[in-house]
Motif scaffolding. Structure first.
Motif, PDB file in Angstrom:
ATOM      1  N   GLU A  81       0.840  -1.136   0.015  1.00 28.40           N
ATOM      2  CA  GLU A  81      -0.003  -0.062   0.154  1.00 28.40           C
ATOM      3  C   GLU A  81       0.950   1.294  -0.052  1.00 28.40           C
ATOM      4  OE1 GLU A  81      -3.231   2.612  -0.188  1.00 28.40           O
ATOM      5  OE2 GLU A  81      -3.106   0.330  -0.464  1.00 28.40           O
ATOM      6  N   VAL A  82       1.859   1.212   0.858  1.00 29.12           N
ATOM      7  CA  VAL A  82       3.007   2.407   0.972  1.00 29.12           C
ATOM      8  C   VAL A  82       3.482   2.556  -0.472  1.00 29.12           C
ATOM      9  CG1 VAL A  82       4.977   3.298   1.788  1.00 29.12           C
ATOM     10  CG2 VAL A  82       3.268   2.290   3.159  1.00 29.12           C
ATOM     11  N   MET A  83       3.880   1.348  -1.208  1.00 24.78           N
ATOM     12  CA  MET A  83       4.378   1.742  -2.473  1.00 24.78           C
ATOM     13  C   MET A  83       3.329   2.096  -3.637  1.00 24.78           C
ATOM     14  SD  MET A  83       7.492   0.825  -2.280  1.00 24.78           S
ATOM     15  CE  MET A  83       8.126   0.491  -3.645  1.00 24.78           C
ATOM     16  N   ARG A  84       2.225   1.709  -3.522  1.00 23.96           N
ATOM     17  CA  ARG A  84       1.176   2.164  -4.480  1.00 23.96           C
ATOM     18  C   ARG A  84       0.882   3.688  -4.152  1.00 23.96           C
ATOM     19  NH1 ARG A  84      -1.311  -3.033  -3.800  1.00 23.96           N
ATOM     20  NH2 ARG A  84      -2.320  -2.210  -1.963  1.00 23.96           N
ATOM     21  N   ARG A  85       0.891   4.020  -3.031  1.00 21.26           N
ATOM     22  CA  ARG A  85       0.606   5.505  -2.903  1.00 21.26           C
ATOM     23  C   ARG A  85       1.894   6.499  -3.303  1.00 21.26           C
ATOM     24  NH1 ARG A  85      -2.366   6.163   3.246  1.00 21.26           N
ATOM     25  NH2 ARG A  85      -4.316   4.696   2.490  1.00 21.26           N
ATOM     26  N   ALA A  86       3.341   5.751  -2.945  1.00 20.01           N
ATOM     27  CA  ALA A  86       4.478   6.522  -3.482  1.00 20.01           C
ATOM     28  C   ALA A  86       4.402   6.666  -5.068  1.00 20.01           C
ATOM     29  CB  ALA A  86       5.570   5.609  -2.936  1.00 20.01           C
ATOM     30  N   GLY A  88       2.003   6.657  -7.057  1.00 17.92           N
ATOM     31  CA  GLY A  88       0.751   7.690  -7.307  1.00 17.92           C
ATOM     32  C   GLY A  88       1.258   9.098  -7.155  1.00 17.92           C
ATOM     33  N   TYR A  89       1.921   9.399  -6.079  1.00  8.99           N
ATOM     34  CA  TYR A  89       2.460  10.563  -5.768  1.00  8.99           C
ATOM     35  C   TYR A  89       3.377  11.030  -6.552  1.00  8.99           C
ATOM     36  CZ  TYR A  89       4.680  14.164  -3.120  1.00  8.99           C
ATOM     37  OH  TYR A  89       5.228  15.627  -2.769  1.00  8.99           O
ATOM     38  N   LEU A  90       4.436  10.161  -6.933  1.00 10.63           N
ATOM     39  CA  LEU A  90       5.538  10.433  -7.792  1.00 10.63           C
ATOM     40  C   LEU A  90       5.353  10.532  -9.208  1.00 10.63           C
ATOM     41  CD1 LEU A  90       8.424   8.074  -6.346  1.00 10.63           C
ATOM     42  CD2 LEU A  90       8.096  10.795  -6.130  1.00 10.63           C
ATOM     43  N   SER A  91       4.190   9.890  -9.695  1.00 13.94           N
ATOM     44  CA  SER A  91       3.909   9.752 -10.939  1.00 13.94           C
ATOM     45  C   SER A  91       3.109  11.091 -11.242  1.00 13.94           C
ATOM     46  CB  SER A  91       3.091   8.683 -11.606  1.00 13.94           C
ATOM     47  OG  SER A  91       1.834   8.596 -10.805  1.00 13.94           O
ATOM     48  N   ARG A  92       2.430  11.680 -10.275  1.00 14.03           N
ATOM     49  CA  ARG A  92       1.464  13.000 -10.435  1.00 14.03           C
ATOM     50  C   ARG A  92       2.496  14.039 -10.752  1.00 14.03           C
ATOM     51  NH1 ARG A  92      -0.845  14.304  -5.086  1.00 14.03           N
ATOM     52  NH2 ARG A  92       1.198  15.357  -4.786  1.00 14.03           N
ATOM     53  N   ASP A  93       3.698  14.010 -10.246  1.00 20.96           N
ATOM     54  CA  ASP A  93       4.718  15.145 -10.489  1.00 20.96           C
ATOM     55  C   ASP A  93       5.386  15.060 -11.868  1.00 20.96           C
ATOM     56  OD1 ASP A  93       3.977  16.242  -8.193  1.00 20.96           O
ATOM     57  OD2 ASP A  93       5.402  15.469  -6.927  1.00 20.96           O
ATOM     58  N   VAL A  94       5.546  13.797 -12.337  1.00 21.88           N
ATOM     59  CA  VAL A  94       6.380  13.482 -13.598  1.00 21.88           C
ATOM     60  C   VAL A  94       5.437  14.039 -15.012  1.00 21.88           C
ATOM     61  CG1 VAL A  94       7.040  11.588 -14.955  1.00 21.88           C
ATOM     62  CG2 VAL A  94       7.686  11.668 -12.422  1.00 21.88           C
ATOM     63  N   ASN A  95       4.204  13.572 -14.786  1.00 27.24           N
ATOM     64  CA  ASN A  95       3.242  13.943 -16.021  1.00 27.24           C
ATOM     65  C   ASN A  95       2.127  14.804 -15.676  1.00 27.24           C
ATOM     66  OD1 ASN A  95       4.633  12.073 -17.674  1.00 27.24           O
ATOM     67  ND2 ASN A  95       3.644  10.208 -16.780  1.00 27.24           N
ATOM     68  N   PRO A  96       2.371  16.164 -15.483  1.00 21.84           N
ATOM     69  CA  PRO A  96       1.344  16.921 -14.900  1.00 21.84           C
ATOM     70  C   PRO A  96       0.345  17.132 -16.316  1.00 21.84           C
ATOM     71  CG  PRO A  96       3.334  18.179 -15.220  1.00 21.84           C
ATOM     72  CD  PRO A  96       3.807  16.791 -15.537  1.00 21.84           C
ATOM     73  N   LYS A  97      -1.065  17.291 -15.998  1.00 20.56           N
ATOM     74  CA  LYS A  97      -1.870  17.307 -17.037  1.00 20.56           C
ATOM     75  C   LYS A  97      -2.461  18.847 -16.999  1.00 20.56           C
ATOM     76  CE  LYS A  97      -3.391  12.657 -16.909  1.00 20.56           C
ATOM     77  NZ  LYS A  97      -4.476  11.739 -16.629  1.00 20.56           N
TER      78      LYS A  97
END
Length: 97
Positions: A81-86, A88-97
């Protein structure tokens, strides 16, 4: 809480009870324990010796292994669960929409 009986004493009582030469009530009285205690010891000894009841209850060693396995599974689920959240958090900053 009453003092626990030594393991050797329990083994002796169980051995006498398994011979079946006397009723369990008399054996319990002779050894100075309650009949319920003797029944419980016999049930535990049967499970530990592989004479499991029809309900398929695990032996004492299996219970310990099962408890440890459940703890390990819970920890691994928390790590996932920690890895899934991490991610999600990191991918949000890499590919901003």
């Amino acid at each position: 809480m009453p003092k626990a009986f030594p393991e050797e004493f329990r083994r002796d009582v169980i051995a006498v009870a398994r011979k079946g030469e006397a009723p369990l009530r008399q054996i319990a009285k002779d050894f100075g324990i309650s009949e319920g205690c003797l029944h419980r010891w016999l049930k535990i000894a049967d499970r530990d010796d592989g004479i499991t009841p029809a309900d398929g209850s695990p032996t004492s060693s299996e219970s310990v292994e099962l408890r440890e396995a459940r703890k390990r599974i819970k920890m691994l689920e928390q790590e996932a669960e920690v890895m899934r959240r991490a991610v999600g958090y990191l991918s949000r900053d890499v590919n901003p929409k």
